[in-house]
Design a protein around this motif. Sequence first.
Motif, PDB file in Angstrom:
ATOM      1  N   ALA A   1       0.799  -1.250  -0.132  1.00 20.42           N
ATOM      2  CA  ALA A   1       0.079  -0.096   0.025  1.00 20.42           C
ATOM      3  C   ALA A   1       0.930   0.979   0.125  1.00 20.42           C
ATOM      4  CB  ALA A   1      -1.028  -0.011   1.164  1.00 20.42           C
ATOM      5  N   ALA A   2       1.726   1.306   0.823  1.00 17.86           N
ATOM      6  CA  ALA A   2       2.921   2.557   0.868  1.00 17.86           C
ATOM      7  C   ALA A   2       3.538   2.694  -0.558  1.00 17.86           C
ATOM      8  CB  ALA A   2       3.594   2.405   2.067  1.00 17.86           C
ATOM      9  N   TRP A   3       4.126   1.751  -0.916  1.00 20.37           N
ATOM     10  CA  TRP A   3       4.535   1.740  -2.322  1.00 20.37           C
ATOM     11  C   TRP A   3       3.646   2.235  -3.357  1.00 20.37           C
ATOM     12  CZ3 TRP A   3       3.771   0.382  -7.343  1.00 20.37           C
ATOM     13  CH2 TRP A   3       4.974   0.613  -8.172  1.00 20.37           C
ATOM     14  N   SER A   4       2.393   1.747  -3.322  1.00 20.05           N
ATOM     15  CA  SER A   4       1.345   2.162  -4.363  1.00 20.05           C
ATOM     16  C   SER A   4       1.175   3.611  -4.219  1.00 20.05           C
ATOM     17  CB  SER A   4       0.066   1.443  -4.191  1.00 20.05           C
ATOM     18  OG  SER A   4       0.280   0.121  -4.846  1.00 20.05           O
ATOM     19  N   GLU A   5       1.019   4.033  -2.925  1.00 18.72           N
ATOM     20  CA  GLU A   5       0.705   5.532  -2.696  1.00 18.72           C
ATOM     21  C   GLU A   5       1.890   6.413  -3.377  1.00 18.72           C
ATOM     22  OE1 GLU A   5      -1.452   7.836   0.275  1.00 18.72           O
ATOM     23  OE2 GLU A   5       0.309   7.606   1.396  1.00 18.72           O
ATOM     24  N   GLU A   6       3.093   5.944  -2.838  1.00 19.76           N
ATOM     25  CA  GLU A   6       4.344   6.713  -3.218  1.00 19.76           C
ATOM     26  C   GLU A   6       4.423   6.808  -4.768  1.00 19.76           C
ATOM     27  OE1 GLU A   6       9.141   6.957  -2.513  1.00 19.76           O
ATOM     28  OE2 GLU A   6       7.956   5.539  -1.325  1.00 19.76           O
ATOM     29  N   ASN A   7       4.219   5.911  -5.486  1.00 17.35           N
ATOM     30  CA  ASN A   7       4.457   5.727  -6.895  1.00 17.35           C
ATOM     31  C   ASN A   7       3.240   5.858  -7.832  1.00 17.35           C
ATOM     32  OD1 ASN A   7       7.292   4.436  -7.294  1.00 17.35           O
ATOM     33  ND2 ASN A   7       6.494   3.557  -5.430  1.00 17.35           N
ATOM     34  N   ARG A   8       2.029   6.310  -7.174  1.00 11.54           N
ATOM     35  CA  ARG A   8       0.761   6.734  -7.645  1.00 11.54           C
ATOM     36  C   ARG A   8       0.202   5.658  -8.693  1.00 11.54           C
ATOM     37  NH1 ARG A   8       1.618  10.540 -10.765  1.00 11.54           N
ATOM     38  NH2 ARG A   8       3.966  10.273 -10.819  1.00 11.54           N
ATOM     39  N   ARG A   9       0.417   4.193  -8.289  1.00 10.57           N
ATOM     40  CA  ARG A   9      -0.165   3.348  -9.029  1.00 10.57           C
ATOM     41  C   ARG A   9      -0.118   1.873  -8.303  1.00 10.57           C
ATOM     42  NH1 ARG A   9       3.565   3.349 -14.004  1.00 10.57           N
ATOM     43  NH2 ARG A   9       3.852   5.632 -13.351  1.00 10.57           N
ATOM     44  N   ILE A  10      -0.950   1.020  -8.684  1.00 14.05           N
ATOM     45  CA  ILE A  10      -0.817  -0.158  -7.986  1.00 14.05           C
ATOM     46  C   ILE A  10       0.515  -0.955  -8.246  1.00 14.05           C
ATOM     47  CG2 ILE A  10      -2.190  -2.452  -7.510  1.00 14.05           C
ATOM     48  CD1 ILE A  10      -3.609   0.181  -6.743  1.00 14.05           C
TER      49      ILE A  10
ATOM     50  N   PHE B   1      -7.412   1.586  14.621  1.00 14.41           N
ATOM     51  CA  PHE B   1      -7.563   2.128  15.991  1.00 14.41           C
ATOM     52  C   PHE B   1      -7.363   1.130  17.118  1.00 14.41           C
ATOM     53  CE2 PHE B   1     -10.132   3.294  19.708  1.00 14.41           C
ATOM     54  CZ  PHE B   1      -9.607   4.800  19.701  1.00 14.41           C
ATOM     55  N   PHE B   2      -7.944   0.048  17.084  1.00 12.43           N
ATOM     56  CA  PHE B   2      -7.924  -0.740  18.039  1.00 12.43           C
ATOM     57  C   PHE B   2      -6.702  -1.518  18.090  1.00 12.43           C
ATOM     58  CE2 PHE B   2     -12.633  -0.677  17.910  1.00 12.43           C
ATOM     59  CZ  PHE B   2     -12.586  -0.438  19.170  1.00 12.43           C
TER      60      PHE B   2
ATOM     61  N   GLY C   1      -2.341  12.726  17.921  1.00 14.74           N
ATOM     62  CA  GLY C   1      -1.131  13.462  17.039  1.00 14.74           C
ATOM     63  C   GLY C   1      -0.293  12.541  16.477  1.00 14.74           C
ATOM     64  N   SER C   2       0.097  11.310  16.778  1.00 15.85           N
ATOM     65  CA  SER C   2       0.888  10.405  16.387  1.00 15.85           C
ATOM     66  C   SER C   2       0.635   9.878  15.173  1.00 15.85           C
ATOM     67  CB  SER C   2       1.489   9.339  17.466  1.00 15.85           C
ATOM     68  OG  SER C   2       0.465   8.466  17.944  1.00 15.85           O
ATOM     69  N   SER C   3      -0.790   9.965  15.092  1.00 11.94           N
ATOM     70  CA  SER C   3      -1.368   9.395  13.732  1.00 11.94           C
ATOM     71  C   SER C   3      -1.160   9.886  12.344  1.00 11.94           C
ATOM     72  CB  SER C   3      -2.778   8.988  14.057  1.00 11.94           C
ATOM     73  OG  SER C   3      -3.570  10.334  14.087  1.00 11.94           O
ATOM     74  N   ILE C   4      -0.698  11.232  12.438  1.00 16.28           N
ATOM     75  CA  ILE C   4      -0.277  11.879  11.405  1.00 16.28           C
ATOM     76  C   ILE C   4       1.008  11.261  10.516  1.00 16.28           C
ATOM     77  CG2 ILE C   4      -1.610  13.883  12.156  1.00 16.28           C
ATOM     78  CD1 ILE C   4       1.182  15.175  12.606  1.00 16.28           C
ATOM     79  N   TYR C   5       1.811  10.385  11.285  1.00 19.95           N
ATOM     80  CA  TYR C   5       2.787  10.066  10.680  1.00 19.95           C
ATOM     81  C   TYR C   5       2.426   8.817   9.266  1.00 19.95           C
ATOM     82  CZ  TYR C   5       6.081  11.842  14.126  1.00 19.95           C
ATOM     83  OH  TYR C   5       6.759  12.830  15.080  1.00 19.95           O
ATOM     84  N   THR C   6       3.336   9.131   8.353  1.00 21.00           N
ATOM     85  CA  THR C   6       2.850   8.426   7.271  1.00 21.00           C
ATOM     86  C   THR C   6       2.859   6.753   7.342  1.00 21.00           C
ATOM     87  OG1 THR C   6       5.211   8.542   6.260  1.00 21.00           O
ATOM     88  CG2 THR C   6       3.594  10.186   5.560  1.00 21.00           C
ATOM     89  N   ASP C   7       3.720   6.249   8.306  1.00 22.37           N
ATOM     90  CA  ASP C   7       3.558   4.827   8.393  1.00 22.37           C
ATOM     91  C   ASP C   7       2.331   4.390   9.271  1.00 22.37           C
ATOM     92  OD1 ASP C   7       4.462   5.954  10.861  1.00 22.37           O
ATOM     93  OD2 ASP C   7       6.100   4.345  11.216  1.00 22.37           O
ATOM     94  N   VAL C   8       1.510   5.186   9.755  1.00 21.17           N
ATOM     95  CA  VAL C   8       0.473   4.878  10.409  1.00 21.17           C
ATOM     96  C   VAL C   8      -0.728   4.685   9.541  1.00 21.17           C
ATOM     97  CG1 VAL C   8      -1.311   5.805  12.441  1.00 21.17           C
ATOM     98  CG2 VAL C   8       1.245   5.775  12.517  1.00 21.17           C
ATOM     99  N   PRO C   9      -1.565   3.754   9.158  1.00 24.02           N
ATOM    100  CA  PRO C   9      -2.206   3.646   8.114  1.00 24.02           C
ATOM    101  C   PRO C   9      -3.534   4.531   8.185  1.00 24.02           C
ATOM    102  CG  PRO C   9      -1.800   1.365   9.110  1.00 24.02           C
ATOM    103  CD  PRO C   9      -1.020   2.479  10.103  1.00 24.02           C
ATOM    104  N   ILE C  10      -3.999   4.957   9.361  1.00 20.45           N
ATOM    105  CA  ILE C  10      -5.311   5.571   9.320  1.00 20.45           C
ATOM    106  C   ILE C  10      -5.335   6.991   8.790  1.00 20.45           C
ATOM    107  CG2 ILE C  10      -5.127   6.764  11.745  1.00 20.45           C
ATOM    108  CD1 ILE C  10      -7.920   5.648  12.466  1.00 20.45           C
ATOM    109  N   GLN C  11      -4.104   7.585   8.697  1.00 19.13           N
ATOM    110  CA  GLN C  11      -4.037   8.744   7.874  1.00 19.13           C
ATOM    111  C   GLN C  11      -4.378   8.515   6.552  1.00 19.13           C
ATOM    112  OE1 GLN C  11      -1.326   9.650   5.765  1.00 19.13           O
ATOM    113  NE2 GLN C  11      -0.387   7.595   6.107  1.00 19.13           N
TER     114      GLN C  11
END
Length: 393
Positions: free
Chosen positions: A27-36, A255-256, A345-355
């Motif tokens: 998922a993180a790779w796809s977001e960074e590279n803007r494609r699946i 979250f849980f 506030g810690s959830s805004i880091y890019t490695d936290v999925p919820i953001q």
Amino acid sequence: MLTTDVATREELVRRASELVPTLRKNAAWSEENRRIHDESIEALADAGIFKMRVPARYGGYESDTRTLVDVAAQLGRADGSTAWTASVYWIPTWMTCLFPDEVQDEVFSTPDVRVCGTLSPTAMAAPVSGGVVVNGKWGFVSGAWHAHWQEIVAIQVSPEGEPMPIMALVPRSELEIIDDWHTSGLRGTGSVTTVAQDLFVPAERVLPLPAVLTEQYASKINAASPIYRAPLLPVASASSVGTVIGMADAAQEAFFERLPGRKITYTNYASQSEAPLTHLQVADATMKIDEARFHAERLAGTVDTKGEQGEPWTLEERARVRADMGAVCRLGKEAVDIFALASGGSSIYTDVPIQRIARDIQSVNLHALMHPNTNAELYGRILCGLEPNTFYI
């Protein structure tokens, strides 16, 4: 009776659930590279996800829309962009089944064929001998990078008649891609712009869009199938909502996972899970997910049942399924927003999925066809006895 039985639905949902670790990893790779990620595409193909709306005579599953909802919900748990792209492929693949049977023979000759598309008429078509020549471009084409074909809509203008929107199928390789997908949400979908320049499309791969929107389909073999005789917009609505359910479930899960050991900073609560505010938040969000799931299931149930029974659709039913889709989007986003706000506030880091989930579900709600306000207004308009102010119903 529909081809997809309970066992087949369960099997497809099981396969989709088994994809979750791989899709989450990418998922993180796809977001960074803007494609699946290519690995994710291959995993989806191996699981049969791209065959779900393909006719059985081509090795497809002819899955009903309830199955689409359940499968997309599993994919959405892993990555909203991947689930969205899969659901977008389902819609033009189903639309391919409305074309003449010889056109289907051509498209479905490709194993695990992927068809992207749009309903926006942002190009022009000129009639020529044997077909039309198309010039123009289409934005927000999710999954274009990995697609084999694209379903396009253009305005056909001829000296003899009024301008008319047409729907056509073209090989994606015949279209230019403009890599302009720089967005805040659903980045992994790769929803780029595609361009046609003097593109010839043979007549057999062209249909009048008004005929399609009124269920005047060209396929003879598929005419008797409950799956392929439903109206386009209800089918598209049912194909889309599972992704939203999955993203809301993913936010709840994320979250849980982070809740144990978390405190509420600048308060005396050493454990967030002990705070009454947290109890109210998780209860409210979970109930909203339950409500969203109700609307998704009612939507899919309406599409599948009316297809099985072969009954004509009323205007109110058509508007209600769009209202159901809008309700899923609204409730899903509200649930995700609650979990995101409670994540600190810690959830805004890019490695936290919820953001990422929050940005993705916001983007879904902004989609013109899925916007909760647009769909609610349309439904209310019909309930008040007025005619719809759109052809897309």
